[in-house]
Enzyme design. Structure first.
Site, PDB file in Angstrom:
ATOM      1  N   HIS A 138      46.214  48.816  46.771  1.00  0.00           N
ATOM      2  CA  HIS A 138      44.827  49.395  46.554  1.00  0.00           C
ATOM      3  C   HIS A 138      44.048  49.451  47.496  1.00  0.00           C
ATOM      4  O   HIS A 138      43.350  50.455  48.044  1.00  0.00           O
ATOM      5  CB  HIS A 138      44.160  48.304  45.419  1.00  0.00           C
ATOM      6  CG  HIS A 138      42.733  48.863  45.074  1.00  0.00           C
ATOM      7  ND1 HIS A 138      42.403  49.577  44.018  1.00  0.00           N
ATOM      8  CD2 HIS A 138      41.719  48.580  45.866  1.00  0.00           C
ATOM      9  CE1 HIS A 138      41.068  49.689  43.916  1.00  0.00           C
ATOM     10  NE2 HIS A 138      40.424  49.217  45.088  1.00  0.00           N
ATOM     11  N   GLU A 139      44.171  48.307  48.567  1.00  0.00           N
ATOM     12  CA  GLU A 139      43.373  48.469  49.836  1.00  0.00           C
ATOM     13  C   GLU A 139      43.879  49.551  50.758  1.00  0.00           C
ATOM     14  O   GLU A 139      43.312  50.125  51.371  1.00  0.00           O
ATOM     15  CB  GLU A 139      43.233  47.057  50.358  1.00  0.00           C
ATOM     16  CG  GLU A 139      42.313  46.035  49.391  1.00  0.00           C
ATOM     17  CD  GLU A 139      41.053  46.453  48.997  1.00  0.00           C
ATOM     18  OE1 GLU A 139      40.392  47.372  49.609  1.00  0.00           O
ATOM     19  OE2 GLU A 139      40.446  46.103  47.840  1.00  0.00           O
TER      20      GLU A 139
END
Length: 185
Positions: A138-139
């Site tokens: 996600h990051e």
């Protein structure tokens, strides 16, 4: 991409498998990436710790990671993600699982709240590791230019609880995968 351990506990034993699944998630979108694990634990400085909250300020830790790696000669364009068994926050939020600063190609994942033990439950290696991978992907998605996705199964969906982390996959939905390919050609 460089994966930097911020703590030894709860992180080091997962890094090889995390790297492999992170690379796999990106390659499935058509992005070719090599990932390396930083050879030392890069502990966040105490100046980033808020004693009242008992949490680390995410942006402070990100700045520390980036400046430390620049001093070591790492190219400023390299994607860097720090992983630590820590609890973190950003101003205006009670906590964050992770944070990304696309402007300096650096992100981090705080793993303390990803563990079952944080909630008084029995340890679950697989659940913890799956959560860790999802938050790392996600990051990195943010570093590649993506915003949050409304598709709850997409790794880019916003997670405000571990229940929401558990509900999504570690993969980008078709729309986010397309956007990654367009943004990173």
């Amino acid at each position: 991409m460089i994966i930097v351990p911020l703590t030894s506990y709860g992180v080091l034993e997962y890094l090889d498998a995390l790297r492999d699944l992170l690379v796999d998630s990106l390659r499935r979108t058509g992005v070719k990436v090599e990932a390396y694990i930083w050879s030392e634990v890069l502990k966040p400085p105490i100046k980033c710790f808020n004693w009242e909250r008992k949490q680390y300020l995410a942006r402070c830790v990100i700045n520390h990671i980036r400046s430390s790696l620049q001093l070591a000669g790492v190219n400023e364009d390299s994607i860097v993600i720090g992983i630590g068994y820590l609890d973190g926050y950003e101003d205006g939020l009670n906590f964050v699982f992770g944070e990304a600063v696309p402007g300096n190609s650096t992100a981090l994942v705080f793993t303390r709240r990803l563990r079952q033990e944080y909630y008084g439950l029995q340890p679950d290696f697989n659940l913890y590791f799956n959560r860790l991978v999802k938050e790392a992907v996600h990051e990195v998605g943010h570093l590649l230019g993506l915003n949050h996705c409304s598709n709850q199964g997409c790794v880019m969906s916003f997670s405000n609880s571990v229940v929401e982390v558990d509900a999504k996959s570690r993969f980008f939905c078709e729309e986010c995968a397309r956007r990654i390919r367009e943004l990173n050609i």
